[in-house]
Design a protein around this motif. Structure first.
Motif, PDB file in Angstrom:
ATOM      1  N   SER A  52       0.843  -1.199   0.000  1.00 59.72           N
ATOM      2  CA  SER A  52       0.000   0.000   0.000  1.00 59.72           C
ATOM      3  C   SER A  52       0.876   1.246   0.000  1.00 59.72           C
ATOM      4  CB  SER A  52      -0.926   0.023   1.219  1.00 59.72           C
ATOM      5  OG  SER A  52      -0.199   0.371   2.378  1.00 59.72           O
ATOM      6  N   LYS A  53       0.248   2.366  -0.213  1.00 59.02           N
ATOM      7  CA  LYS A  53       0.938   3.649  -0.169  1.00 59.02           C
ATOM      8  C   LYS A  53       0.286   4.540   0.875  1.00 59.02           C
ATOM      9  CE  LYS A  53       2.433   3.343  -4.923  1.00 59.02           C
ATOM     10  NZ  LYS A  53       2.405   3.908  -6.262  1.00 59.02           N
ATOM     11  N   ALA A  54      -0.112   3.895   1.992  1.00 60.33           N
ATOM     12  CA  ALA A  54      -0.789   4.647   3.046  1.00 60.33           C
ATOM     13  C   ALA A  54      -0.610   3.962   4.395  1.00 60.33           C
ATOM     14  CB  ALA A  54      -2.281   4.777   2.737  1.00 60.33           C
ATOM     15  N   SER A  56      -2.553   3.124   7.841  1.00 57.67           N
ATOM     16  CA  SER A  56      -3.965   2.937   8.174  1.00 57.67           C
ATOM     17  C   SER A  56      -4.241   2.999   9.673  1.00 57.67           C
ATOM     18  CB  SER A  56      -4.462   1.600   7.625  1.00 57.67           C
ATOM     19  OG  SER A  56      -3.684   0.536   8.136  1.00 57.67           O
ATOM     20  N   ASP A 106      -7.086   6.748   5.673  1.00 53.77           N
ATOM     21  CA  ASP A 106      -5.689   6.413   5.404  1.00 53.77           C
ATOM     22  C   ASP A 106      -4.860   7.678   5.201  1.00 53.77           C
ATOM     23  OD1 ASP A 106      -6.323   3.757   5.563  1.00 53.77           O
ATOM     24  OD2 ASP A 106      -6.055   3.332   3.430  1.00 53.77           O
ATOM     25  N   PRO A 108      -1.604   9.116   3.322  1.00 60.46           N
ATOM     26  CA  PRO A 108      -0.685   8.767   2.238  1.00 60.46           C
ATOM     27  C   PRO A 108       0.781   8.852   2.668  1.00 60.46           C
ATOM     28  CG  PRO A 108      -2.309  10.382   1.505  1.00 60.46           C
ATOM     29  CD  PRO A 108      -2.436  10.270   3.003  1.00 60.46           C
TER      30      PRO A 108
END
Length: 124
Positions: A52-54, A56, A106, A108
């Protein structure tokens, strides 16, 4: 800026999505690693799913345990939720998480090249 801010030296713990789901939803509070958590123990760590690019959520890395014996591995299965034998054999450690919380949305981040397992800062 509104909402939480990830500092440039804040640890981001990168976790396979299926394990992160168990941390948020199934009571998993031991994250299994191949090394002890000496540097980040006692600190808040952001949580991100690998791929992922986040970020959470976040948790406090309360303590680390290990290397875990086969007996300790079996006795704490309800905490790590991993079926089967120790993931890293004689180099299996548990990072104990507390104060686990999901973020409302989320956050980034940019994944840093070569950051496997843990990344410092959001990469921005």
């Amino acid at each position: 800026m509104c909402g939480p801010r990830i500092g440039q030296t804040d640890p981001i713990l990168v976790i396979l999505p299926e394990w992160l789901h168990k941390i948020y939803n199934d009571g998993k509070d031991w994250e299994i690693r191949s090394k002890p958590c000496k540097k980040h123990c006692g600190r808040k760590a952001w949580l991100a799913a690998s791929g992922s690019k986040a970020v959470s959520g976040h948790a406090v890395v309360k303590a680390w345990h290990g290397p875990l014996t086969e007996e300790e591995w079996a006795a704490n299965r309800s905490r790590h939720l991993v079926e089967g034998p120790r993931m890293y054999g004689n180099k299996t450690y548990a990072w104990e998480l507390s104060s686990i919380a999901r973020e409302p949305a989320d956050i980034p981040i940019v994944r840093k090249v070569g950051a496997i397992g843990i990344q410092l800062g959001p990469g921005m």
